[in-house]
Design a protein around this motif. Structure first.
Motif, PDB file in Angstrom:
ATOM      1  N   MET A  74       0.825  -1.207   0.000  1.00  0.00           N
ATOM      2  CA  MET A  74       0.000   0.000   0.000  1.00  0.00           C
ATOM      3  C   MET A  74       0.861   1.259   0.000  1.00  0.00           C
ATOM      4  SD  MET A  74      -3.043   1.028   2.663  1.00  0.00           S
ATOM      5  CE  MET A  74      -1.888   1.349   4.010  1.00  0.00           C
ATOM      6  N   LEU A  81      -2.086   4.923  -5.984  1.00  0.00           N
ATOM      7  CA  LEU A  81      -3.078   4.907  -4.917  1.00  0.00           C
ATOM      8  C   LEU A  81      -3.140   6.291  -4.296  1.00  0.00           C
ATOM      9  CD1 LEU A  81      -5.008   3.155  -3.193  1.00  0.00           C
ATOM     10  CD2 LEU A  81      -3.072   2.615  -1.717  1.00  0.00           C
ATOM     11  N   LEU A 121      -7.211   4.650   4.881  1.00  0.00           N
ATOM     12  CA  LEU A 121      -6.750   3.631   3.937  1.00  0.00           C
ATOM     13  C   LEU A 121      -6.928   2.216   4.476  1.00  0.00           C
ATOM     14  CD1 LEU A 121      -3.472   5.247   2.524  1.00  0.00           C
ATOM     15  CD2 LEU A 121      -5.655   4.965   1.361  1.00  0.00           C
ATOM     16  N   VAL A 173      -8.601  -0.110   2.064  1.00  0.00           N
ATOM     17  CA  VAL A 173      -7.696  -0.416   0.953  1.00  0.00           C
ATOM     18  C   VAL A 173      -6.688  -1.480   1.368  1.00  0.00           C
ATOM     19  CG1 VAL A 173      -5.987   0.550  -0.637  1.00  0.00           C
ATOM     20  CG2 VAL A 173      -7.958   1.920   0.056  1.00  0.00           C
ATOM     21  N   GLN A 221     -12.711   2.351  -4.533  1.00  0.00           N
ATOM     22  CA  GLN A 221     -11.452   2.521  -3.809  1.00  0.00           C
ATOM     23  C   GLN A 221     -10.575   3.514  -4.577  1.00  0.00           C
ATOM     24  OE1 GLN A 221     -11.062   1.442  -0.963  1.00  0.00           O
ATOM     25  NE2 GLN A 221     -12.012  -0.550  -0.642  1.00  0.00           N
ATOM     26  N   PHE A 255      -7.877   3.659  -6.117  1.00  0.00           N
ATOM     27  CA  PHE A 255      -6.806   3.190  -7.001  1.00  0.00           C
ATOM     28  C   PHE A 255      -6.792   4.036  -8.273  1.00  0.00           C
ATOM     29  CE2 PHE A 255      -7.627  -0.694  -4.523  1.00  0.00           C
ATOM     30  CZ  PHE A 255      -6.345  -0.964  -4.091  1.00  0.00           C
TER      31      PHE A 255
END
Length: 368
Positions: free
Chosen positions: A152, A161, A167, A170, A205, A207
Protein backbone atom coordinates in the motif's frame (compact mmCIF):
# COMPACT_ATOMS: atom_id res chain seq x y z
CA UNK A 1 -9.65 8.77 -11.57
CA UNK A 2 -7.63 7.72 -14.61
CA UNK A 3 -5.09 10.17 -15.98
CA UNK A 4 -6.45 9.98 -19.51
CA UNK A 5 -4.54 13.01 -20.80
CA UNK A 6 -1.29 11.68 -19.32
CA UNK A 7 -1.89 8.25 -20.90
CA UNK A 8 -2.63 9.94 -24.24
CA UNK A 9 0.60 11.97 -24.02
CA UNK A 10 2.62 8.85 -23.15
CA UNK A 11 1.17 6.90 -26.11
CA UNK A 12 1.76 9.87 -28.42
CA UNK A 13 5.41 10.16 -27.32
CA UNK A 14 6.08 6.43 -27.76
CA UNK A 15 4.37 6.25 -31.16
CA UNK A 16 6.33 9.21 -32.56
CA UNK A 17 9.55 7.54 -31.40
CA UNK A 18 8.42 4.33 -33.12
CA UNK A 19 8.69 5.97 -36.57
CA UNK A 20 12.01 7.72 -35.87
CA UNK A 21 14.73 5.26 -37.00
CA UNK A 22 17.56 7.36 -35.63
CA UNK A 23 15.88 7.35 -32.22
CA UNK A 24 15.43 3.58 -32.52
CA UNK A 25 19.13 3.21 -33.27
CA UNK A 26 20.08 5.26 -30.21
CA UNK A 27 17.70 3.13 -28.10
CA UNK A 28 19.31 -0.06 -29.46
CA UNK A 29 22.76 1.23 -28.51
CA UNK A 30 21.58 2.14 -24.99
CA UNK A 31 19.90 -1.25 -24.56
CA UNK A 32 23.03 -3.03 -25.77
CA UNK A 33 25.26 -1.09 -23.35
CA UNK A 34 22.97 -1.94 -20.45
CA UNK A 35 23.45 -5.67 -21.14
CA UNK A 36 27.11 -5.58 -22.15
CA UNK A 37 28.20 -7.54 -19.06
CA UNK A 38 25.52 -10.24 -19.39
CA UNK A 39 26.34 -13.12 -21.74
CA UNK A 40 22.81 -14.58 -21.83
CA UNK A 41 21.37 -11.50 -23.59
CA UNK A 42 22.34 -10.49 -27.13
CA UNK A 43 21.47 -7.21 -28.83
CA UNK A 44 22.28 -6.42 -32.51
CA UNK A 45 24.77 -3.65 -33.18
CA UNK A 46 23.73 -0.57 -35.17
CA UNK A 47 25.76 0.25 -38.29
CA UNK A 48 25.51 4.02 -38.18
CA UNK A 49 27.33 4.42 -41.48
CA UNK A 50 24.27 2.94 -43.17
CA UNK A 51 21.62 4.59 -41.01
CA UNK A 52 19.26 7.47 -41.77
CA UNK A 53 15.82 8.67 -40.61
CA UNK A 54 14.29 6.20 -43.11
CA UNK A 55 16.80 3.33 -43.02
CA UNK A 56 18.24 1.46 -40.03
CA UNK A 57 20.92 -1.18 -40.59
CA UNK A 58 21.52 -3.70 -37.80
CA UNK A 59 23.87 -6.60 -37.20
CA UNK A 60 22.48 -9.94 -38.40
CA UNK A 61 21.85 -12.01 -35.26
CA UNK A 62 19.79 -15.10 -36.17
CA UNK A 63 18.02 -17.25 -33.61
CA UNK A 64 15.03 -19.48 -32.92
CA UNK A 65 11.78 -17.59 -32.38
CA UNK A 66 10.94 -17.89 -28.69
CA UNK A 67 7.44 -19.22 -29.45
CA UNK A 68 8.72 -22.05 -31.72
CA UNK A 69 8.68 -24.57 -28.89
CA UNK A 70 9.42 -27.65 -30.98
CA UNK A 71 12.51 -25.99 -32.50
CA UNK A 72 13.71 -24.95 -29.05
CA UNK A 73 13.38 -28.50 -27.73
CA UNK A 74 15.05 -29.93 -30.84
CA UNK A 75 18.00 -27.61 -30.19
CA UNK A 76 18.27 -29.01 -26.64
CA UNK A 77 17.20 -25.75 -24.96
CA UNK A 78 15.36 -25.83 -21.61
CA UNK A 79 12.06 -23.99 -21.91
CA UNK A 80 11.66 -23.42 -18.15
CA UNK A 81 15.09 -21.82 -17.99
CA UNK A 82 14.27 -19.57 -20.94
CA UNK A 83 11.08 -18.41 -19.18
CA UNK A 84 13.12 -17.49 -16.09
CA UNK A 85 15.73 -15.68 -18.20
CA UNK A 86 13.07 -13.62 -19.98
CA UNK A 87 11.67 -12.52 -16.60
CA UNK A 88 15.14 -11.74 -15.23
CA UNK A 89 16.00 -9.72 -18.34
CA UNK A 90 12.88 -7.60 -17.92
CA UNK A 91 13.49 -7.11 -14.19
CA UNK A 92 17.03 -6.00 -15.05
CA UNK A 93 15.56 -3.40 -17.39
CA UNK A 94 13.01 -2.15 -14.87
CA UNK A 95 14.84 -2.26 -11.56
CA UNK A 96 18.45 -1.71 -12.63
CA UNK A 97 18.43 0.27 -15.86
CA UNK A 98 15.13 2.17 -15.82
CA UNK A 99 15.07 1.68 -19.61
CA UNK A 100 12.92 -1.15 -20.90
CA UNK A 101 11.69 -2.82 -24.07
CA UNK A 102 7.99 -1.93 -24.18
CA UNK A 103 7.05 -4.52 -26.81
CA UNK A 104 8.57 -7.91 -25.82
CA UNK A 105 6.20 -10.07 -27.88
CA UNK A 106 7.42 -13.36 -29.45
CA UNK A 107 8.20 -11.62 -32.75
CA UNK A 108 10.81 -9.48 -31.00
CA UNK A 109 12.41 -12.26 -28.95
CA UNK A 110 14.57 -15.13 -30.16
CA UNK A 111 17.01 -17.62 -28.68
CA UNK A 112 20.54 -18.27 -29.92
CA UNK A 113 21.86 -21.87 -30.22
CA UNK A 114 23.77 -21.42 -26.95
CA UNK A 115 20.60 -20.40 -25.05
CA UNK A 116 21.00 -16.61 -24.98
CA UNK A 117 18.02 -14.31 -25.43
CA UNK A 118 18.08 -12.08 -28.52
CA UNK A 119 16.10 -8.83 -28.53
CA UNK A 120 14.96 -7.11 -31.74
CA UNK A 121 13.01 -3.93 -32.63
CA UNK A 122 13.82 -1.03 -30.30
CA UNK A 123 11.26 1.43 -31.62
CA UNK A 124 8.96 1.14 -28.61
CA UNK A 125 10.98 1.74 -25.45
CA UNK A 126 10.05 3.10 -22.04
CA UNK A 127 11.92 4.99 -19.34
CA UNK A 128 11.22 5.19 -15.62
CA UNK A 129 12.80 7.48 -13.04
CA UNK A 130 14.87 6.37 -10.06
CA UNK A 131 12.08 6.97 -7.53
CA UNK A 132 9.68 4.88 -9.63
CA UNK A 133 12.26 2.07 -9.80
CA UNK A 134 12.53 2.09 -6.01
CA UNK A 135 8.74 2.07 -5.70
CA UNK A 136 8.40 -0.88 -8.07
CA UNK A 137 11.00 -2.80 -6.08
CA UNK A 138 9.10 -2.10 -2.86
CA UNK A 139 5.85 -3.25 -4.48
CA UNK A 140 7.39 -6.52 -5.67
CA UNK A 141 8.99 -7.24 -2.30
CA UNK A 142 5.71 -6.45 -0.55
CA UNK A 143 3.80 -8.81 -2.85
CA UNK A 144 6.25 -11.67 -2.40
CA UNK A 145 6.20 -11.15 1.40
CA UNK A 146 2.38 -10.71 1.40
CA UNK A 147 2.87 -7.48 3.33
CA UNK A 148 -0.21 -5.36 2.59
CA UNK A 149 1.16 -2.28 4.37
CA UNK A 150 4.36 -2.36 2.32
CA UNK A 151 2.43 -2.78 -0.93
CA UNK A 152 0.00 0.00 0.00
CA UNK A 153 2.76 2.48 0.92
CA UNK A 154 4.68 1.72 -2.27
CA UNK A 155 1.54 2.24 -4.38
CA UNK A 156 1.01 5.63 -2.72
CA UNK A 157 4.63 6.55 -3.55
CA UNK A 158 4.15 5.43 -7.16
CA UNK A 159 0.95 7.46 -7.52
CA UNK A 160 -1.15 4.35 -8.14
CA UNK A 161 -3.08 4.91 -4.92
CA UNK A 162 -4.51 8.15 -3.60
CA UNK A 163 -3.53 8.85 0.02
CA UNK A 164 -7.01 9.45 1.41
CA UNK A 165 -7.79 9.92 5.09
CA UNK A 166 -8.75 6.30 5.76
CA UNK A 167 -6.75 3.63 3.94
CA UNK A 168 -7.77 0.74 6.20
CA UNK A 169 -10.33 -0.66 3.68
CA UNK A 170 -7.70 -0.42 0.95
CA UNK A 171 -5.18 -2.32 3.07
CA UNK A 172 -7.75 -5.05 3.72
CA UNK A 173 -8.49 -5.25 -0.02
CA UNK A 174 -4.80 -5.60 -0.84
CA UNK A 175 -4.32 -8.24 1.86
CA UNK A 176 -7.31 -10.16 0.48
CA UNK A 177 -5.76 -10.18 -3.00
CA UNK A 178 -2.35 -11.23 -1.66
CA UNK A 179 -3.87 -14.08 0.34
CA UNK A 180 -6.21 -15.38 -2.35
CA UNK A 181 -4.67 -14.76 -5.77
CA UNK A 182 -0.87 -14.57 -5.66
CA UNK A 183 0.03 -18.21 -4.98
CA UNK A 184 -2.81 -19.91 -6.82
CA UNK A 185 -2.90 -20.65 -10.56
CA UNK A 186 -5.79 -18.88 -12.26
CA UNK A 187 -6.65 -22.06 -14.15
CA UNK A 188 -7.72 -23.68 -10.85
CA UNK A 189 -10.13 -20.86 -10.00
CA UNK A 190 -13.45 -19.69 -11.33
CA UNK A 191 -12.96 -16.66 -13.57
CA UNK A 192 -16.47 -15.46 -12.69
CA UNK A 193 -15.73 -15.73 -8.96
CA UNK A 194 -12.43 -13.86 -9.36
CA UNK A 195 -14.13 -11.08 -11.33
CA UNK A 196 -16.89 -10.75 -8.76
CA UNK A 197 -14.42 -10.67 -5.84
CA UNK A 198 -12.16 -8.09 -7.48
CA UNK A 199 -15.13 -5.90 -8.36
CA UNK A 200 -16.41 -6.01 -4.79
CA UNK A 201 -13.09 -5.10 -3.16
CA UNK A 202 -11.89 -2.56 -5.74
CA UNK A 203 -15.17 -0.70 -6.31
CA UNK A 204 -15.06 2.89 -5.06
CA UNK A 205 -11.45 2.52 -3.81
CA UNK A 206 -8.88 5.27 -4.55
CA UNK A 207 -6.81 3.19 -7.00
CA UNK A 208 -5.45 5.05 -10.02
CA UNK A 209 -3.52 4.16 -13.16
CA UNK A 210 -0.50 6.46 -13.62
CA UNK A 211 0.44 7.27 -17.22
CA UNK A 212 4.01 6.11 -16.48
CA UNK A 213 2.77 2.55 -16.11
CA UNK A 214 0.92 2.38 -19.43
CA UNK A 215 3.70 0.55 -21.22
CA UNK A 216 5.15 -1.08 -18.11
CA UNK A 217 1.90 -3.00 -17.61
CA UNK A 218 1.61 -3.70 -21.34
CA UNK A 219 5.08 -5.23 -21.34
CA UNK A 220 4.32 -7.15 -18.13
CA UNK A 221 1.24 -8.78 -19.62
CA UNK A 222 3.04 -9.61 -22.88
CA UNK A 223 6.00 -11.11 -21.03
CA UNK A 224 3.67 -13.12 -18.80
CA UNK A 225 2.18 -14.67 -21.96
CA UNK A 226 5.66 -15.50 -23.28
CA UNK A 227 6.61 -17.13 -19.97
CA UNK A 228 3.41 -19.16 -19.74
CA UNK A 229 3.92 -20.36 -23.31
CA UNK A 230 7.40 -21.60 -22.46
CA UNK A 231 6.43 -23.02 -19.07
CA UNK A 232 2.76 -23.46 -18.04
CA UNK A 233 3.85 -23.32 -14.38
CA UNK A 234 5.76 -20.06 -14.86
CA UNK A 235 5.41 -17.69 -11.88
CA UNK A 236 6.77 -14.21 -12.51
CA UNK A 237 6.78 -13.26 -8.81
CA UNK A 238 8.83 -16.35 -7.90
CA UNK A 239 11.56 -15.02 -10.20
CA UNK A 240 11.09 -11.42 -9.09
CA UNK A 241 11.66 -11.94 -5.35
CA UNK A 242 15.30 -13.16 -5.36
CA UNK A 243 16.20 -10.69 -8.13
CA UNK A 244 14.71 -7.74 -6.24
CA UNK A 245 16.52 -8.79 -3.07
CA UNK A 246 19.78 -9.08 -5.01
CA UNK A 247 19.34 -5.63 -6.55
CA UNK A 248 18.52 -4.19 -3.14
CA UNK A 249 21.63 -5.70 -1.55
CA UNK A 250 23.85 -4.48 -4.40
CA UNK A 251 22.57 -0.92 -4.01
CA UNK A 252 23.10 -0.82 -0.24
CA UNK A 253 26.52 0.33 1.02
CA UNK A 254 28.32 -2.58 2.63
CA UNK A 255 30.42 -2.22 5.79
CA UNK A 256 33.97 -3.45 5.54
CA UNK A 257 34.63 -4.03 9.21
CA UNK A 258 32.98 -5.22 12.38
CA UNK A 259 32.57 -1.68 13.77
CA UNK A 260 30.28 -0.87 10.83
CA UNK A 261 28.26 -3.99 11.60
CA UNK A 262 28.06 -2.98 15.25
CA UNK A 263 26.80 0.47 14.28
CA UNK A 264 24.12 -0.93 11.97
CA UNK A 265 22.88 -3.44 14.53
CA UNK A 266 22.83 -0.85 17.30
CA UNK A 267 20.92 1.53 15.05
CA UNK A 268 18.36 -1.17 14.27
CA UNK A 269 17.91 -1.96 17.95
CA UNK A 270 17.58 1.69 18.92
CA UNK A 271 15.06 2.24 16.13
CA UNK A 272 13.00 -0.68 17.40
CA UNK A 273 13.21 0.58 20.99
CA UNK A 274 12.35 4.22 20.42
CA UNK A 275 9.85 3.40 17.68
CA UNK A 276 7.52 1.68 20.14
CA UNK A 277 5.54 4.83 21.02
CA UNK A 278 4.95 5.44 17.32
CA UNK A 279 3.73 1.87 16.87
CA UNK A 280 1.33 2.34 19.78
CA UNK A 281 0.01 5.51 18.12
CA UNK A 282 -0.46 3.59 14.85
CA UNK A 283 -2.37 0.89 16.73
CA UNK A 284 -4.63 3.51 18.33
CA UNK A 285 -5.26 5.05 14.90
CA UNK A 286 -6.24 1.64 13.55
CA UNK A 287 -8.61 1.19 16.49
CA UNK A 288 -10.20 4.57 15.72
CA UNK A 289 -10.65 3.60 12.07
CA UNK A 290 -12.20 0.27 12.99
CA UNK A 291 -9.37 -1.74 11.49
CA UNK A 292 -8.82 -3.44 14.86
CA UNK A 293 -11.58 -4.30 17.28
CA UNK A 294 -11.01 -5.40 20.86
CA UNK A 295 -13.67 -6.43 23.35
CA UNK A 296 -12.83 -6.82 27.07
CA UNK A 297 -14.96 -6.99 30.20
CA UNK A 298 -15.02 -3.76 32.24
CA UNK A 299 -13.65 -5.33 35.42
CA UNK A 300 -10.64 -6.69 33.55
CA UNK A 301 -9.68 -3.53 31.67
CA UNK A 302 -7.62 -1.95 34.47
CA UNK A 303 -5.62 -5.13 35.11
CA UNK A 304 -4.97 -5.63 31.39
CA UNK A 305 -3.82 -2.05 30.92
CA UNK A 306 -1.43 -2.30 33.85
CA UNK A 307 -0.04 -5.56 32.52
CA UNK A 308 0.30 -4.09 29.03
CA UNK A 309 2.26 -1.14 30.43
CA UNK A 310 4.55 -3.47 32.33
CA UNK A 311 5.12 -5.64 29.25
CA UNK A 312 5.97 -2.57 27.16
CA UNK A 313 8.49 -1.46 29.77
CA UNK A 314 9.93 -4.99 29.91
CA UNK A 315 10.31 -4.94 26.12
CA UNK A 316 12.24 -1.68 26.31
CA UNK A 317 14.53 -3.06 29.03
CA UNK A 318 15.07 -6.25 27.01
CA UNK A 319 16.03 -4.38 23.83
CA UNK A 320 18.44 -2.08 25.67
CA UNK A 321 19.99 -4.99 27.60
CA UNK A 322 20.41 -7.07 24.40
CA UNK A 323 21.92 -4.12 22.52
CA UNK A 324 24.49 -3.56 25.28
CA UNK A 325 25.36 -7.28 25.56
CA UNK A 326 25.76 -7.48 21.77
CA UNK A 327 28.00 -4.42 21.81
CA UNK A 328 30.12 -5.86 24.62
CA UNK A 329 30.46 -9.18 22.77
CA UNK A 330 31.61 -7.51 19.54
CA UNK A 331 34.07 -5.30 21.43
CA UNK A 332 35.46 -8.37 23.22
CA UNK A 333 35.91 -10.19 19.89
CA UNK A 334 37.87 -7.18 18.61
CA UNK A 335 40.15 -7.23 21.65
CA UNK A 336 38.82 -4.01 23.24
CA UNK A 337 38.71 -5.34 26.81
CA UNK A 338 38.34 -2.07 28.74
CA UNK A 339 35.35 -0.84 26.67
CA UNK A 340 33.93 -4.36 27.00
CA UNK A 341 34.02 -4.11 30.80
CA UNK A 342 32.42 -0.64 30.75
CA UNK A 343 29.60 -1.66 28.42
CA UNK A 344 29.07 -4.89 30.38
CA UNK A 345 28.77 -2.92 33.62
CA UNK A 346 26.24 -0.56 32.05
CA UNK A 347 24.26 -3.58 30.81
CA UNK A 348 23.75 -4.68 34.43
CA UNK A 349 21.45 -1.69 35.04
CA UNK A 350 18.69 -2.57 32.54
CA UNK A 351 19.29 -6.26 33.29
CA UNK A 352 18.59 -5.74 37.00
CA UNK A 353 15.55 -3.55 36.20
CA UNK A 354 14.23 -6.21 33.81
CA UNK A 355 14.62 -8.97 36.42
CA UNK A 356 12.75 -6.92 39.05
CA UNK A 357 9.98 -6.05 36.60
CA UNK A 358 9.50 -9.70 35.54
CA UNK A 359 9.24 -10.74 39.18
CA UNK A 360 6.67 -8.02 39.74
CA UNK A 361 4.62 -9.12 36.74
CA UNK A 362 4.77 -12.73 37.93
CA UNK A 363 3.44 -11.74 41.39
CA UNK A 364 0.72 -9.65 39.72
CA UNK A 365 -0.41 -12.62 37.58
CA UNK A 366 -0.56 -14.93 40.60
CA UNK A 367 -2.53 -12.38 42.60
CA UNK A 368 -5.22 -12.05 39.96
Amino acid sequence: NRDWLGIYAECCRILWQEVDYLQEGRSADTFRRNFRGIDWVKVPKVYWRYASPRVLTLEYVPGIKISHYEALEAAGLERKQLAKLSARAYLQQLLNDGFFHADPHPGNLAVSPDGALIFYDFGMMGEIKANVKAGLMETMLGITEKDADRVMNSLVTLGALEATGDLAPVRRSIQFMLDNFMDKPFEAQSITAISDDLYEIAYDQPFRFPATFTFVMRAFSTLEGVGKGLDPEFNFMAVAQPFALQVMSENLPSGSNIIDQLGRQAAQLSTSTFGLPRRIEDTIDKLDRGDIRIRVRAQESDRLLRKLGGMQLATNYTLIFCALILSATLLFVNGSFIPTAVVGAIALVPGWALWRLLKKLDRYDRKF
